[in-house]
Write an enzyme that holds these catalytic residues in place. Structure first.
Site, PDB file in Angstrom:
ATOM      1  CD  GLU A  69      -1.493   5.035   4.469  1.00 25.28           C
ATOM      2  OE1 GLU A  69      -1.025   5.937   5.207  1.00 25.28           O
ATOM      3  OE2 GLU A  69      -2.146   4.061   4.903  1.00 25.28           O
ATOM      4  CB  CYS A 109      -8.653  -4.875  -3.110  1.00 26.68           C
ATOM      5  SG  CYS A 109      -7.507  -3.503  -2.893  1.00 26.68           S
ATOM      6  CB  CYS A 128      -5.253  -1.564  -1.399  1.00 23.55           C
ATOM      7  SG  CYS A 128      -6.564  -0.756  -0.480  1.00 23.55           S
ATOM      8  CD  GLU A 142      -5.295  -6.123  -0.749  1.00 20.64           C
ATOM      9  OE1 GLU A 142      -4.741  -5.014  -0.704  1.00 20.64           O
ATOM     10  OE2 GLU A 142      -6.074  -6.530   0.121  1.00 20.64           O
ATOM     11  CB  CYS A 167     -10.695  -2.949   1.055  1.00 17.57           C
ATOM     12  SG  CYS A 167     -10.142  -2.240  -0.525  1.00 17.57           S
ATOM     13  CG  ASN A 185      -0.322  -0.102   2.539  1.00 16.26           C
ATOM     14  OD1 ASN A 185       0.741  -0.674   2.694  1.00 16.26           O
ATOM     15  ND2 ASN A 185      -0.974   0.461   3.542  1.00 16.26           N
TER      16      ASN A 185
HETATM   17  N1  THU Z   1      -5.180  -1.444   2.766  1.00 18.06           N
HETATM   18  C1  THU Z   1      -4.640  -2.314   1.870  1.00 18.06           C
HETATM   19  O1  THU Z   1      -3.513  -2.128   1.409  1.00 18.06           O
HETATM   20  N2  THU Z   1      -5.383  -3.379   1.490  1.00 18.06           N
HETATM   21  C2  THU Z   1      -6.639  -3.651   1.947  1.00 18.06           C
HETATM   22  O2  THU Z   1      -7.296  -4.572   1.461  1.00 18.06           O
HETATM   23  C3  THU Z   1      -7.204  -2.849   3.035  1.00 18.06           C
HETATM   24  C4  THU Z   1      -6.503  -1.577   3.326  1.00 18.06           C
HETATM   25  C5  THU Z   1      -4.393  -0.278   3.179  1.00 18.06           C
HETATM   26  C6  THU Z   1      -4.922   1.039   2.700  1.00 18.06           C
HETATM   27  C7  THU Z   1      -4.384   1.983   3.750  1.00 18.06           C
HETATM   28  O3  THU Z   1      -3.077   2.390   3.371  1.00 18.06           O
HETATM   29  C8  THU Z   1      -4.273   1.146   5.005  1.00 18.06           C
HETATM   30  O4  THU Z   1      -4.347  -0.204   4.584  1.00 18.06           O
HETATM   31  C9  THU Z   1      -5.368   1.412   6.022  1.00 18.06           C
HETATM   32  O5  THU Z   1      -6.622   1.375   5.434  1.00 18.06           O
END
Ligand code: THU
Length: 127
Positions: free
Chosen positions: A44, A89, A53, A55, A86, A42
């Site tokens: 940000e 994804c 994310c 995935e 999520c 991930n």
């Molecule tokens: N996140 C992911 O990388 N994958 C997911 O399926 C759920 C959330 C990340 C996004 C964000 O940077 C952090 O987790 C918190 O939501």
């Protein structure tokens, strides 16, 4: 398919997570039909909604490298047992996933947990 290896690669990718806001690191590794592995973590943004994310990053990496179909994905977070994808994804995984689904590998108490993707997105929309 060596799921332990795939999970090790997801763990490796999680170390590159750029998550200064949530402090929630995630790594993913996609195993493509071609036999190649694709990493994602991930990353940000100060404009929070732009976050990508792990995935989706791994799948984008697979597509950019010419992979047409994914056969498994491992997802790991040091912050969460069974770090399941999520909703966004799930939709993106669905796009490159055969009707019979793919293996989704997570970790719980150090043990692998393997489930079929179709459990996470039943009755999925495809064109
Ligand atoms: N996140 C992911 O990388 N994958 C997911 O399926 C759920 C959330 C990340 C996004 C964000 O940077 C952090 O987790 C918190 O939501």
């Amino acid at each position: 398919m060596d799921y332990k290896l795939l999970m090790e690669k997801a763990k490796f990718a999680s170390q590159n997570s750029y998550s200064p806001y949530s402090k929630f690191a995630v790594g993913a590794c996609v195993y493509g039909k071609s036999g190649n592995y694709y990493y994602g973590c991930n990353f940000e943004n100060a404009s929070y909604g732009l976050t990508i994310c792990a995935e989706r990053n791994a799948i984008g990496n697979a597509i950019a490298n010419g992979e047409k179909e994914i056969t498994a994905i491992a997802i790991y977070s040091p912050n969460r047992d069974n770090c399941y994808p999520c909703g966004a994804c799930r939709a993106v995984i669905s796009e490159f996933c055969p009707d019979e689904g793919i293996d989704v590998i997570t970790e719980q108490n150090g043990e692998l947990n393997i489930r079929n993707f179709n459990e996470f997105l039943p009755e999925r929309f495809k064109l």
